[in-house]
Design a protein around this motif. Structure first.
Motif, PDB file in Angstrom:
ATOM      1  N   PHE A  55       0.826  -1.343  -0.031  1.00 12.08           N
ATOM      2  CA  PHE A  55       0.078  -0.076  -0.024  1.00 12.08           C
ATOM      3  C   PHE A  55       0.841   1.166   0.131  1.00 12.08           C
ATOM      4  O   PHE A  55       0.933   2.228  -0.599  1.00 12.08           O
ATOM      5  N   LEU A  56       1.859   1.288   0.921  1.00 11.45           N
ATOM      6  CA  LEU A  56       2.759   2.622   0.981  1.00 11.45           C
ATOM      7  C   LEU A  56       3.466   2.561  -0.395  1.00 11.45           C
ATOM      8  O   LEU A  56       3.844   3.871  -0.700  1.00 11.45           O
ATOM      9  N   GLU A  57       3.696   1.460  -0.786  1.00  5.44           N
ATOM     10  CA  GLU A  57       4.753   1.529  -2.285  1.00  5.44           C
ATOM     11  C   GLU A  57       3.863   2.114  -3.306  1.00  5.44           C
ATOM     12  O   GLU A  57       4.444   3.028  -4.086  1.00  5.44           O
ATOM     13  N   LEU A  58       2.644   1.637  -3.450  1.00  5.57           N
ATOM     14  CA  LEU A  58       1.556   2.261  -4.342  1.00  5.57           C
ATOM     15  C   LEU A  58       1.351   3.886  -4.155  1.00  5.57           C
ATOM     16  O   LEU A  58       1.276   4.772  -5.065  1.00  5.57           O
ATOM     17  N   LEU A  59       1.156   4.220  -2.826  1.00  5.17           N
ATOM     18  CA  LEU A  59       1.038   5.704  -2.562  1.00  5.17           C
ATOM     19  C   LEU A  59       2.415   6.457  -2.878  1.00  5.17           C
ATOM     20  O   LEU A  59       2.039   7.635  -3.695  1.00  5.17           O
ATOM     21  N   ASP A  60       3.436   5.964  -2.657  1.00  5.24           N
ATOM     22  CA  ASP A  60       4.623   6.641  -3.247  1.00  5.24           C
ATOM     23  C   ASP A  60       4.911   6.736  -4.542  1.00  5.24           C
ATOM     24  O   ASP A  60       5.291   7.838  -5.206  1.00  5.24           O
ATOM     25  N   GLU A  61       4.695   5.697  -5.395  1.00  5.94           N
ATOM     26  CA  GLU A  61       4.548   5.716  -6.879  1.00  5.94           C
ATOM     27  C   GLU A  61       3.528   6.927  -7.271  1.00  5.94           C
ATOM     28  O   GLU A  61       3.909   7.853  -8.445  1.00  5.94           O
ATOM     29  N   VAL A  62       2.115   6.803  -6.882  1.00  8.48           N
ATOM     30  CA  VAL A  62       1.274   8.050  -7.482  1.00  8.48           C
ATOM     31  C   VAL A  62       1.951   9.393  -6.934  1.00  8.48           C
ATOM     32  O   VAL A  62       1.598  10.293  -7.842  1.00  8.48           O
ATOM     33  N   TYR A  63       2.342   9.496  -5.907  1.00 11.21           N
ATOM     34  CA  TYR A  63       2.832  10.889  -5.331  1.00 11.21           C
ATOM     35  C   TYR A  63       4.107  11.267  -6.317  1.00 11.21           C
ATOM     36  O   TYR A  63       4.107  12.503  -6.590  1.00 11.21           O
ATOM     37  N   ALA A  64       4.923  10.400  -6.534  1.00 12.59           N
ATOM     38  CA  ALA A  64       6.069  10.704  -7.291  1.00 12.59           C
ATOM     39  C   ALA A  64       5.731  11.182  -8.639  1.00 12.59           C
ATOM     40  O   ALA A  64       6.230  12.136  -9.237  1.00 12.59           O
ATOM     41  N   GLN A  65       4.630  10.429  -9.234  1.00  8.81           N
ATOM     42  CA  GLN A  65       3.997  10.863 -10.836  1.00  8.81           C
ATOM     43  C   GLN A  65       3.645  12.290 -10.652  1.00  8.81           C
ATOM     44  O   GLN A  65       3.553  12.872 -11.679  1.00  8.81           O
ATOM     45  N   GLU A  66       2.617  12.548  -9.668  1.00  7.54           N
ATOM     46  CA  GLU A  66       1.911  13.970  -9.445  1.00  7.54           C
ATOM     47  C   GLU A  66       2.896  14.902  -9.220  1.00  7.54           C
ATOM     48  O   GLU A  66       2.504  16.055  -9.803  1.00  7.54           O
ATOM     49  N   PHE A  67       4.065  14.625  -8.535  1.00  5.26           N
ATOM     50  CA  PHE A  67       4.840  15.962  -7.986  1.00  5.26           C
ATOM     51  C   PHE A  67       6.165  15.587  -8.820  1.00  5.26           C
ATOM     52  O   PHE A  67       7.303  15.981  -8.172  1.00  5.26           O
ATOM     53  N   LYS A  68       6.375  15.559 -10.101  1.00  6.84           N
ATOM     54  CA  LYS A  68       7.702  15.116 -10.895  1.00  6.84           C
ATOM     55  C   LYS A  68       8.292  16.786 -10.970  1.00  6.84           C
ATOM     56  O   LYS A  68       7.673  17.706 -11.095  1.00  6.84           O
TER      57      LYS A  68
END
Length: 130
Positions: free
Chosen positions: A117-130
């Motif tokens: 779950f935390l890994e998915l949250l990190d991926e989405v956050y990284a994509q949104e705040f490139k």
């Protein structure tokens, strides 16, 4: 009959205002803190909802980690102030919502272990705040 109509109309309008106010308050908090909104939608009596609460959201090391990047809001599907676009079929469902325009960025349905779950949250956050 007119009184009933006016009471019904005022209840509908106040419900719409509550929806808008709730989302607007959360949106402003997230924008101010440069966070995305993590909206956890649960259903009463759902064992997997309870499992996510006890194994992820109620564990301080995970909740602190999540709160660095996300404004976490938990709501119940029944009688909630959610717009129809946010209603879901499977529980728990975690929606990641953009604070800019309140559109759904990503959606995760069902229970996940904390690490995934935390890994998915990190991926989405990284994509949104490139």
């Amino acid at each position: 009959m007119k009184k009933f109509f006016y009471v019904f109309l005022s209840l509908c309008i106040s419900t719409l205002c509550l929806k808008a106010d709730f989302l607007e308050m959360e949106r402003q908090k997230a924008l101010n803190n440069k966070q995305l909104i993590l909206l956890s939608i649960e259903k009463e009596g759902c064992p997997y909802c309870l499992k996510m609460q006890t194994e992820i959201f109620n564990v301080s090391k995970y909740s602190q980690y999540i709160s660095k990047k996300y404004l976490h809001v938990t709501m119940r599907q029944e009688g909630s102030l959610l717009p129809k676009a946010y209603h879901v079929k499977y529980f728990p469902t975690n929606l990641i919502v953009s604070p800019q325009d309140l559109h759904i960025i990503d959606e995760f349905a069902g229970y996940m272990n904390p690490e995934s779950f935390l890994e998915l949250l990190d991926e989405v956050y990284a994509q949104e705040f490139k």
